[in-house]
Design a protein around this motif. Structure first.
Motif, short mmCIF file in Angstrom:
data_model
loop_
_atom_site.label_atom_id
_atom_site.label_comp_id
_atom_site.label_asym_id
_atom_site.label_seq_id
_atom_site.Cartn_x
_atom_site.Cartn_y
_atom_site.Cartn_z
N ALA A 10 -22.22 3.92 4.97
CA ALA A 10 -22.73 3.79 3.61
C ALA A 10 -22.41 2.41 3.00
O ALA A 10 -22.63 2.20 1.80
N ASP A 11 -21.91 1.50 3.82
CA ASP A 11 -21.63 0.12 3.40
C ASP A 11 -20.53 -0.01 2.35
O ASP A 11 -20.54 -0.95 1.55
N PHE A 12 -19.60 0.91 2.34
CA PHE A 12 -18.43 0.76 1.49
C PHE A 12 -17.38 -0.09 2.20
O PHE A 12 -17.20 -0.02 3.42
N LYS A 13 -16.66 -0.89 1.43
CA LYS A 13 -15.40 -1.42 1.92
C LYS A 13 -14.40 -0.28 1.94
O LYS A 13 -14.54 0.70 1.20
N VAL A 14 -13.38 -0.40 2.80
CA VAL A 14 -12.43 0.70 2.95
C VAL A 14 -11.00 0.20 2.74
O VAL A 14 -10.58 -0.80 3.33
N MET A 15 -10.29 0.90 1.88
CA MET A 15 -8.84 0.76 1.78
C MET A 15 -8.23 2.01 2.39
O MET A 15 -8.72 3.12 2.17
N VAL A 16 -7.19 1.87 3.18
CA VAL A 16 -6.42 3.04 3.61
C VAL A 16 -5.15 3.05 2.78
O VAL A 16 -4.40 2.07 2.74
N GLY A 17 -4.95 4.14 2.05
CA GLY A 17 -3.84 4.21 1.12
C GLY A 17 -2.88 5.33 1.46
O GLY A 17 -3.01 6.01 2.48
N CYS A 18 -1.92 5.54 0.59
CA CYS A 18 -0.89 6.54 0.85
C CYS A 18 -0.32 7.07 -0.45
O CYS A 18 -0.46 6.47 -1.50
N MET A 19 0.32 8.22 -0.35
CA MET A 19 1.21 8.69 -1.39
C MET A 19 2.59 8.09 -1.07
O MET A 19 2.77 7.42 -0.06
N LEU A 20 3.56 8.37 -1.90
CA LEU A 20 4.88 7.78 -1.69
C LEU A 20 5.67 8.66 -0.73
O LEU A 20 6.31 9.63 -1.13
N GLY A 21 5.60 8.33 0.57
CA GLY A 21 6.27 9.10 1.59
C GLY A 21 7.00 8.21 2.57
O GLY A 21 7.13 6.99 2.36
N THR A 22 7.46 8.78 3.67
CA THR A 22 8.23 8.06 4.66
C THR A 22 7.34 7.54 5.78
O THR A 22 6.12 7.72 5.77
N SER A 23 7.98 6.93 6.76
CA SER A 23 7.25 6.39 7.91
C SER A 23 6.45 7.47 8.64
O SER A 23 5.40 7.18 9.22
N LEU A 24 6.94 8.70 8.61
CA LEU A 24 6.22 9.78 9.30
C LEU A 24 4.87 10.03 8.66
O LEU A 24 3.90 10.37 9.35
N ALA A 25 4.76 9.85 7.35
CA ALA A 25 3.48 10.02 6.66
C ALA A 25 2.56 8.84 6.88
O ALA A 25 1.33 8.99 6.93
N MET A 26 3.13 7.64 7.01
CA MET A 26 2.32 6.43 7.19
C MET A 26 1.77 6.31 8.61
O MET A 26 0.68 5.76 8.81
N ALA A 27 2.53 6.79 9.60
CA ALA A 27 2.20 6.52 11.00
C ALA A 27 0.77 6.90 11.39
O ALA A 27 0.06 6.09 12.01
N PRO A 28 0.28 8.11 11.07
CA PRO A 28 -1.10 8.43 11.45
C PRO A 28 -2.14 7.53 10.78
O PRO A 28 -3.19 7.24 11.36
N ALA A 29 -1.83 7.08 9.57
CA ALA A 29 -2.78 6.24 8.83
C ALA A 29 -2.92 4.86 9.45
O ALA A 29 -3.90 4.15 9.17
N VAL A 30 -1.98 4.46 10.30
CA VAL A 30 -2.09 3.17 10.98
C VAL A 30 -3.35 3.14 11.86
O VAL A 30 -3.93 2.08 12.08
N LEU A 31 -3.80 4.30 12.34
CA LEU A 31 -5.04 4.34 13.13
C LEU A 31 -6.24 3.94 12.28
O LEU A 31 -7.10 3.18 12.72
N ILE A 32 -6.29 4.43 11.05
CA ILE A 32 -7.38 4.06 10.13
C ILE A 32 -7.24 2.60 9.73
O ILE A 32 -8.23 1.89 9.56
#
Length: 327
Positions: free
Chosen positions: A266-288
């Protein structure tokens, strides 16, 4: 194979506290799901989102309700139908990804059909405060290449000017968390443009963001709260130029990968964001994050102490997770 399911809640102190337009916090509260087959263990972490009525208790209850199906081997695809999008499904989905990686001996990125993961540059967040306090915090972070500035509505023109003066070389993105209205919108937008801000995240309430379709947008506008859990991108293109994909809202990595592809189509730019969590919450988002235009996965950098093992950071450079953490 019968899985053992463990659900725990944990608290992590936030270094110096954290303030956005909706309030302040001193601790990050997370829910962790562990799935074990007797040999391998997979884990996933989520952060309940009060904006959508989630609490530690409600998230844990949702996971408990799905536990009998998990013990019987519920798949990630079946999970999408068994649970609604949100934090609870995110923790379960990411735990299933991690367990599959451990069982197969493959990295989660390979399972997802991605190449080898590379380090990415994450934003570092400056909390809302007076212009003077925000300027002081910004000076301490001015060496970082990308700063995300939390705003709060009236007075944001002074806040962003103070931040820019304190970090003349950093790329700035801002997040108003729905705090602007017609009384301050034009002034704040002009101030952001004057400060060279690259992206403004969710300036208006999601219920009153129609104005964005009627004006010329001199700065890229990103949808966050207007991209509701479980909802499609339909109708956002008239008002927004970018979308913020958060695993806790998408309901896990499985859905987030799909949403990323839809956003690109759809031609959107993409930000991958997070809630305030630890490295365990961030790790899967590194793929995005590998192909995102903006990465905001600084949760561990804002904590007084992260979990161990955690993600490796060199300044704002975020390295892919090691298997001992996730995936």
């Amino acid at each position: 194979m019968t899985l053992t399911v463990d659900i725990t809640s944990e608290r992590f102190e936030i270094a110096g506290g954290f303030t956005i337009s909706r309030g302040s916090r001193t601790h990050a509260q997370v829910v962790v799901v562990s799935l074990a087959d007797g040999t391998h263990q997979g884990r996933g972490e989520c952060v309940p989102y009060p904006r959508y009525g989630e609490t530690l208790e409600s998230v844990q209850t949702q996971i408990e309700e799905i536990t009998p199906l998990l013990k019987e081997g519920l798949s990630r695809q079946a999970l999408l139908e068994a649970m609604p999008a949100g934090a609870a499904r995110n923790a379960v989905d990411c735990a299933l990804w991690d367990l599959e990686a451990k069982q197969s001996g493959k990295r989660a990125a390979e399972i997802a059909g991605l190449g080898a993961l590379k380090p990415v540059t994450t934003a570092f967040t400056i909390s809302v405060g007076t212009p003077e306090v925000m300027a002081e915090k910004t000076r301490a972070a001015a060496h970082r290449p990308l700063l995300k500035v939390k705003l709060a509505g009236p007075g944001d023109d002074e806040r962003i000017a103070a931040v820019r003066q304190s970090a003349p070389d950093s790329t700035l993105i801002v997040d108003a968390n729905e705090a602007w209205d017609e009384s301050c919108f034009e002034r704040n937008m002009a101030a952001c443009k004057a400060a060279g801000v690259e992206l403004i995240e969710q300036p208006l309430p999601s219920s009153a963001d129609g104005l964005l379709a009627e004006i010329r947008r001199p700065v890229t506008i990103c949808a966050d709260e207007s991209l509701h859990p479980g909802k499609s991108l339909d109708g956002l293109g008239e008002k927004y130029d970018a979308v913020n994909i958060k695993l806790d809202k998408a309901g896990g990595l499985t859905e987030a990968l799909k949403l990323f592809n839809e956003a690109r189509t759809a031609d959107f730019k993409v930000m991958v964001g997070c809630m305030l969590g630890t490295s365990l919450a961030m790790a899967p988002a590194v793929l995005i994050a590998q192909q995102a235009d903006y990465v905001d996965l600084d949760g561990p950098l804002l904590l007084a102490e992260d979990r161990s093992p955690g993600l490796k950071f060199e300044g704002s450079l975020l390295y892919p997770p090691e298997p001992a953490l996730w995936g």
